[in-house]
Design a protein around this motif. Structure first.
Motif, PDB file in Angstrom:
ATOM      1  N   VAL A  77       0.860  -1.184   0.000  1.00  0.00           N
ATOM      2  CA  VAL A  77       0.000   0.000   0.000  1.00  0.00           C
ATOM      3  C   VAL A  77       0.895   1.232   0.000  1.00  0.00           C
ATOM      4  O   VAL A  77       1.115   1.867   1.022  1.00  0.00           O
ATOM      5  N   ALA A  78       1.461   1.563  -1.148  1.00  0.00           N
ATOM      6  CA  ALA A  78       2.395   2.682  -1.279  1.00  0.00           C
ATOM      7  C   ALA A  78       1.668   3.842  -1.945  1.00  0.00           C
ATOM      8  O   ALA A  78       1.751   4.032  -3.162  1.00  0.00           O
ATOM      9  N   LEU A  79       0.952   4.644  -1.147  1.00  0.00           N
ATOM     10  CA  LEU A  79       0.058   5.652  -1.708  1.00  0.00           C
ATOM     11  C   LEU A  79       0.788   6.716  -2.518  1.00  0.00           C
ATOM     12  O   LEU A  79       0.303   7.161  -3.555  1.00  0.00           O
ATOM     13  N   ALA A  80       1.958   7.153  -2.052  1.00  0.00           N
ATOM     14  CA  ALA A  80       2.715   8.159  -2.800  1.00  0.00           C
ATOM     15  C   ALA A  80       3.166   7.606  -4.147  1.00  0.00           C
ATOM     16  O   ALA A  80       3.098   8.284  -5.178  1.00  0.00           O
ATOM     17  N   ALA A  81       3.625   6.355  -4.141  1.00  0.00           N
ATOM     18  CA  ALA A  81       4.070   5.726  -5.387  1.00  0.00           C
ATOM     19  C   ALA A  81       2.892   5.505  -6.333  1.00  0.00           C
ATOM     20  O   ALA A  81       3.022   5.673  -7.559  1.00  0.00           O
ATOM     21  N   TYR A  82       1.735   5.153  -5.798  1.00  0.00           N
ATOM     22  CA  TYR A  82       0.564   4.919  -6.652  1.00  0.00           C
ATOM     23  C   TYR A  82       0.075   6.240  -7.262  1.00  0.00           C
ATOM     24  O   TYR A  82      -0.393   6.266  -8.404  1.00  0.00           O
ATOM     25  N   THR A  83       0.170   7.326  -6.487  1.00  0.00           N
ATOM     26  CA  THR A  83      -0.180   8.642  -7.036  1.00  0.00           C
ATOM     27  C   THR A  83       0.759   9.010  -8.177  1.00  0.00           C
ATOM     28  O   THR A  83       0.332   9.505  -9.231  1.00  0.00           O
ATOM     29  N   ALA A  84       2.060   8.753  -7.963  1.00  0.00           N
ATOM     30  CA  ALA A  84       3.044   9.032  -9.014  1.00  0.00           C
ATOM     31  C   ALA A  84       2.808   8.155 -10.231  1.00  0.00           C
ATOM     32  O   ALA A  84       2.985   8.588 -11.375  1.00  0.00           O
ATOM     33  N   ALA A  85       2.385   6.904 -10.009  1.00  0.00           N
ATOM     34  CA  ALA A  85       2.114   5.993 -11.119  1.00  0.00           C
ATOM     35  C   ALA A  85       0.973   6.516 -11.984  1.00  0.00           C
ATOM     36  O   ALA A  85       0.980   6.362 -13.213  1.00  0.00           O
ATOM     37  N   GLY A  86      -0.026   7.144 -11.348  1.00  0.00           N
ATOM     38  CA  GLY A  86      -1.127   7.713 -12.113  1.00  0.00           C
ATOM     39  C   GLY A  86      -0.661   8.826 -13.041  1.00  0.00           C
ATOM     40  O   GLY A  86      -1.120   8.932 -14.177  1.00  0.00           O
ATOM     41  N   ILE A  87       0.276   9.647 -12.560  1.00  0.00           N
ATOM     42  CA  ILE A  87       0.810  10.726 -13.397  1.00  0.00           C
ATOM     43  C   ILE A  87       1.727  10.162 -14.481  1.00  0.00           C
ATOM     44  O   ILE A  87       1.718  10.622 -15.625  1.00  0.00           O
ATOM     45  N   ALA A  88       2.536   9.144 -14.108  1.00  0.00           N
ATOM     46  CA  ALA A  88       3.505   8.572 -15.045  1.00  0.00           C
ATOM     47  C   ALA A  88       2.874   7.586 -16.019  1.00  0.00           C
ATOM     48  O   ALA A  88       3.526   7.152 -16.973  1.00  0.00           O
ATOM     49  N   GLU A  89       1.604   7.197 -15.762  1.00  0.00           N
ATOM     50  CA  GLU A  89       0.909   6.186 -16.576  1.00  0.00           C
ATOM     51  C   GLU A  89       1.700   4.875 -16.588  1.00  0.00           C
ATOM     52  O   GLU A  89       1.949   4.277 -17.623  1.00  0.00           O
ATOM     53  N   SER A  90       2.112   4.472 -15.377  1.00  0.00           N
ATOM     54  CA  SER A  90       2.875   3.232 -15.226  1.00  0.00           C
ATOM     55  C   SER A  90       2.116   2.271 -14.324  1.00  0.00           C
ATOM     56  O   SER A  90       1.111   2.634 -13.700  1.00  0.00           O
ATOM     57  N   ASP A  91       2.617   1.038 -14.243  1.00  0.00           N
ATOM     58  CA  ASP A  91       1.998   0.036 -13.388  1.00  0.00           C
ATOM     59  C   ASP A  91       2.202   0.429 -11.918  1.00  0.00           C
ATOM     60  O   ASP A  91       3.340   0.625 -11.491  1.00  0.00           O
ATOM     61  N   PRO A  92       1.125   0.534 -11.115  1.00  0.00           N
ATOM     62  CA  PRO A  92       1.270   1.011  -9.730  1.00  0.00           C
ATOM     63  C   PRO A  92       2.196   0.139  -8.882  1.00  0.00           C
ATOM     64  O   PRO A  92       3.049   0.661  -8.156  1.00  0.00           O
ATOM     65  N   MET A  93       2.029  -1.186  -8.954  1.00  0.00           N
ATOM     66  CA  MET A  93       2.850  -2.057  -8.120  1.00  0.00           C
ATOM     67  C   MET A  93       4.324  -1.983  -8.530  1.00  0.00           C
ATOM     68  O   MET A  93       5.226  -1.944  -7.681  1.00  0.00           O
ATOM     69  N   ARG A  94       4.585  -1.947  -9.829  1.00  0.00           N
ATOM     70  CA  ARG A  94       5.969  -1.854 -10.290  1.00  0.00           C
ATOM     71  C   ARG A  94       6.580  -0.521  -9.854  1.00  0.00           C
ATOM     72  O   ARG A  94       7.757  -0.460  -9.467  1.00  0.00           O
ATOM     73  N   THR A  95       5.783   0.534  -9.900  1.00  0.00           N
ATOM     74  CA  THR A  95       6.258   1.838  -9.445  1.00  0.00           C
ATOM     75  C   THR A  95       6.541   1.814  -7.949  1.00  0.00           C
ATOM     76  O   THR A  95       7.530   2.373  -7.477  1.00  0.00           O
ATOM     77  N   GLY A  96       5.667   1.139  -7.186  1.00  0.00           N
ATOM     78  CA  GLY A  96       5.869   1.025  -5.742  1.00  0.00           C
ATOM     79  C   GLY A  96       7.139   0.268  -5.396  1.00  0.00           C
ATOM     80  O   GLY A  96       7.896   0.669  -4.503  1.00  0.00           O
ATOM     81  N   VAL A  97       7.390  -0.825  -6.093  1.00  0.00           N
ATOM     82  CA  VAL A  97       8.606  -1.610  -5.856  1.00  0.00           C
ATOM     83  C   VAL A  97       9.848  -0.792  -6.216  1.00  0.00           C
ATOM     84  O   VAL A  97      10.861  -0.814  -5.500  1.00  0.00           O
ATOM     85  N   THR A  98       9.777  -0.051  -7.320  1.00  0.00           N
ATOM     86  CA  THR A  98      10.897   0.806  -7.721  1.00  0.00           C
ATOM     87  C   THR A  98      11.156   1.886  -6.681  1.00  0.00           C
ATOM     88  O   THR A  98      12.314   2.173  -6.330  1.00  0.00           O
ATOM     89  N   ALA A  99      10.083   2.491  -6.156  1.00  0.00           N
ATOM     90  CA  ALA A  99      10.235   3.524  -5.130  1.00  0.00           C
ATOM     91  C   ALA A  99      10.878   2.932  -3.874  1.00  0.00           C
ATOM     92  O   ALA A  99      11.772   3.539  -3.273  1.00  0.00           O
ATOM     93  N   PHE A 100      10.440   1.745  -3.487  1.00  0.00           N
ATOM     94  CA  PHE A 100      11.023   1.089  -2.313  1.00  0.00           C
ATOM     95  C   PHE A 100      12.515   0.840  -2.516  1.00  0.00           C
ATOM     96  O   PHE A 100      13.325   1.069  -1.616  1.00  0.00           O
ATOM     97  N   ARG A 101      12.869   0.405  -3.714  1.00  0.00           N
ATOM     98  CA  ARG A 101      14.283   0.116  -4.019  1.00  0.00           C
ATOM     99  C   ARG A 101      15.114   1.403  -3.991  1.00  0.00           C
ATOM    100  O   ARG A 101      16.206   1.440  -3.418  1.00  0.00           O
ATOM    101  N   LEU A 102      14.579   2.472  -4.603  1.00  0.00           N
ATOM    102  CA  LEU A 102      15.311   3.740  -4.630  1.00  0.00           C
ATOM    103  C   LEU A 102      15.424   4.362  -3.237  1.00  0.00           C
ATOM    104  O   LEU A 102      16.397   5.058  -2.938  1.00  0.00           O
ATOM    105  N   GLY A 103      14.431   4.128  -2.404  1.00  0.00           N
ATOM    106  CA  GLY A 103      14.443   4.696  -1.050  1.00  0.00           C
ATOM    107  C   GLY A 103      14.967   3.745   0.007  1.00  0.00           C
ATOM    108  O   GLY A 103      14.726   3.947   1.202  1.00  0.00           O
ATOM    109  N   LEU A 104      15.707   2.723  -0.419  1.00  0.00           N
ATOM    110  CA  LEU A 104      16.166   1.684   0.502  1.00  0.00           C
ATOM    111  C   LEU A 104      16.965   2.246   1.666  1.00  0.00           C
ATOM    112  O   LEU A 104      16.886   1.747   2.792  1.00  0.00           O
ATOM    113  N   VAL A 105      17.730   3.294   1.432  1.00  0.00           N
ATOM    114  CA  VAL A 105      18.560   3.859   2.497  1.00  0.00           C
ATOM    115  C   VAL A 105      17.699   4.313   3.677  1.00  0.00           C
ATOM    116  O   VAL A 105      18.153   4.267   4.839  1.00  0.00           O
ATOM    117  N   ALA A 106      16.459   4.735   3.402  1.00  0.00           N
ATOM    118  CA  ALA A 106      15.576   5.190   4.477  1.00  0.00           C
ATOM    119  C   ALA A 106      15.229   4.065   5.442  1.00  0.00           C
ATOM    120  O   ALA A 106      14.920   4.320   6.614  1.00  0.00           O
TER     121      ALA A 106
END
Length: 634
Positions: A502-531
């Motif tokens: 349930v990655a709401l920020a990533a899903y919002t970004a996916a709507g703007i990017a016209e990308s797959d929400p889950m794939r966008t969420g996984v990518t966001a998690f990977r990019l933000g791994l340091v957090a």
């Protein structure tokens, strides 16, 4: 005829809403400048304005047939506010012995809080608050260690409505003072075009570099996010500019969305404002606001450095360039244009960090400076009509923007009141300590999971408040310093919006990017791994939150920066060229070792980094030799 009547009624309705919203903002400014009211009266007045505005702006349902319910709730909201003004001087003296009218008004206030919270934030926080009330009333029916004696309705209302440990407690107090002022400051910035100017400034600085638009997203989202504190809202505003540009440059849609989601989420941990979290944390812990900002600074810089490097490596990996100079704003012209916005921000930083006045006073004077600079050197300088329109617009927007956080803080007050009354906080702490078997790493992991789960359905500040009341004592019991325990919980509450499923920020970004929400969420998690690594690191190595000798802190920062450099290389799979799985693994090990403070881990991390770089250099040399042999053979 009916059409004209409908237009007239809508116009009247809009005028009423604008008037009440402006009145709320003026109330906040007046009390900030000339002294707040008594705590109960300040908070009651604030929440009454919130009740009325939410009930006018948000319908009961999508259909208007329940207008009569809205009317009844509005009457109740006004009645509870008037009652508090008439009785606030004697209210606390009746704690434990409420009158019948106290009971009626207390129940009405709780119902109103639950309803406005449902309308602004959805069901999750309402369900938790209702479960808390059920737990307080029917304690004996709960199993085992959760069982407690039942509290009568009079005792519950007395705790929540007549004391300072419930609705009128710390959380609503922060919302009714500091948070409202900083939200208003953000509204004034936005009304003057601050969001667009910040993006232009970021473009003029980083637009030409490799992966320029993505770096702009990192910078501008961080600037806006520290004031707004809302990852989803930040994505929805800044992302509409940055995500299409990233896609145009060559970033895959899910990567563009992931970058924006991660950049927007980090604003809530970036000093000086940190959304509303720093103010709430200061009130809940008694730790000065300036100390919290200093502690949060190093982890925030490491977070954005990691994302910035990941963006750069991804652009290098795909052979991307920056935007042409002709398409970018001129830096000098942009700085001149943005001067009227930068001055109040510097004033805010000066008052908070150097002079160390109260956050309310700092926000108040910064707003006045922003008004002065807008009127005198802004784009509409000395244009009375335009400046009046801008001021009214900012006042209305500031009031609208504070509704969600104020409703959430009031609902959190119900939950905290029940926690204090029933002792469930100590029970939860005992459960965590027992489940962890006395091992800190397990207690941290359990707290992390709870923070992320709550953060998936609640705004970051509300999730932090609820879990800080229950989870922080467990960590403190295991000898974690209070500040670090609260920062640990706050960080994971903030980054729940980029944590699948349930990655709401990533899903919002996916709507703007016209990308797959889950794939966008996984990518966001990977990019933000340091957090997800840093909170563990500063728990075991407090120098990451500026605790310790100056030399130790400086060494820690240097090694941690090298560590996030390694982490970005491991996550993206690029360092001078594409990395093999073995090299990525070595870089990841180096990152973990270097981010974790300590001489042995630093030496191990540097050794692993040396091995990874040697592997790359040997492979490049081998490929060069093969190419030379082929050339000779030809």
């Amino acid at each position: 005829m009916s059409t004209d009547g409908g237009l007239t009624s809508r116009h009247i309705g809009k005028t009423v809403v604008t008037t009440i919203a402006v009145a709320l903002s003026l109330f906040q400014l007046y009390t900030a400048g000339f002294g707040v009211l008594t705590p109960v009266l300040q908070r009651a007045t604030h929440i009454t304005f919130v009740f009325v505005l939410v009930l006018l702006l948000f319908n009961t349902t999508k259909k208007a047939r329940f207008w009569w319910l809205d009317a009844m709730l509005l009457i109740g909201a006004v009645a509870t506010g008037i009652y508090m003004w008439l009785t606030y001087q004697t209210l606390v003296f009746r704690a434990g012995d409420p009158t019948n009218l106290d009971m009626i008004m207390g129940i009405a206030t709780i119902v109103l809080i639950l309803e406005v919270t449902r309308r602004t934030t959805g069901w999750p926080l309402v369900i938790i608050a209702v479960l808390a009330l059920v737990y307080a009333r029917f304690g004996p029916y709960f199993p085992g260690i959760l069982s407690h004696k039942a509290y009568s309705l009079e005792r519950i209302i007395s705790q929540l409505y007549l004391s300072m440990e419930g609705i009128w407690g710390v959380t609503l107090g922060v919302a009714a003072t500091m948070v409202a002022l900083f939200v208003l400051f953000g509204a004034f910035l936005e009304a003057t075009g601050g969001g667009k100017i910040f993006i232009e400034l970021a473009f003029s600085i980083a637009g030409k570099s490799t992966g320029g638009p993505a770096k702009v997203a990192v910078v501008s989202s961080g600037l806006m996010g520290t004031i707004s504190g809302s990852p989803v809202a930040n994505v929805a505003t800044v992302g509409t500019f940055t995500i299409p540009l990233m896609k145009r440059l060559g970033y895959d849609p899910h990567v563009a969305g992931g970058i924006e989601a991660v950049a927007s989420s980090g604003g809530a941990i970036m000093p000086p404002v940190m959304g509303a979290g720093a103010f709430v944390m200061s009130e809940m812990t008694g730790i000065p606001y300036s100390r919290i900002c200093i502690a949060a600074a190093i982890p925030a810089v490491l977070y954005y450095l990691s994302l910035f490097l990941a963006v750069h490596f991804e652009a290098k990996r795909k052979g991307m360039k920056g935007l042409p100079a002709a398409e970018l704003p001129n830096l000098r012209a942009t700085l001149q244009k943005s001067l009227f916005l930068l001055i109040p921000i510097f004033v805010l930083l000066y008052l908070l960090v150097i002079v160390q006045v109260s956050p309310m006073k700092a926000a108040f004077w910064s707003i006045l400076v922003l008004l002065l600079t807008s009127i005198t050197i802004g784009p509409e300088r000395f244009n009375f009509r335009a400046n009046l329109a801008f001021i009214l617009s900012a006042l209305e927007k500031g009031a609208r923007d504070v509704l969600t956080v104020s409703a959430a803080c009031a609902a959190a007050g119900i939950i905290i009141g029940v926690i204090a009354q029933t002792g469930i906080g100590l029970t939860f702490s005992s459960i965590v300590v027992e489940a962890a078997g006395g091992r800190l790493i397990l207690a941290l992991a359990l707290t992390m999971v709870a923070s992320i789960i709550l953060g998936m359905g609640l705004p970051p500040t509300a999730a932090y408040i609820v879990l800080a009341a229950m989870g922080a004592p467990a960590l403190v019991q295991m000898n974690v310093p209070v500040l670090i325990a609260h920062l640990f919980i706050f960080y994971f509450s903030v980054f729940a919006p980029i944590t699948p499923p349930v990655a709401l920020a990533a899903y919002t970004a996916a709507g703007i990017a016209e990308s797959d929400p889950m794939r966008t969420g996984v990518t966001a998690f990977r990019l933000g791994l340091v957090a997800f690594l840093i909170p563990y690191m500063f728990t075991y190595g407090p120098s990451l939150v500026a605790v310790g000798a100056a030399g130790e802190i400086i060494l820690t920062v240097i090694m941690a920066c090298i560590g996030v450099f390694c982490l970005a290389a491991a996550v993206i799979g690029w360092m001078m060229e594409s990395l093999s799985w073995f090299e990525r693994l070595i870089f990841f090990g180096a990152a973990l070792s270097l981010i974790d403070p300590g001489l042995l881990t630093d030496l191990l991390g540097l050794a692993l980094l040396g091995i990874a770089m040697l592997s790359i250099l040997l492979r490049r040399r081998r490929m060069l030799q093969i190419a030379e042999r082929k050339e000779v053979a030809k």
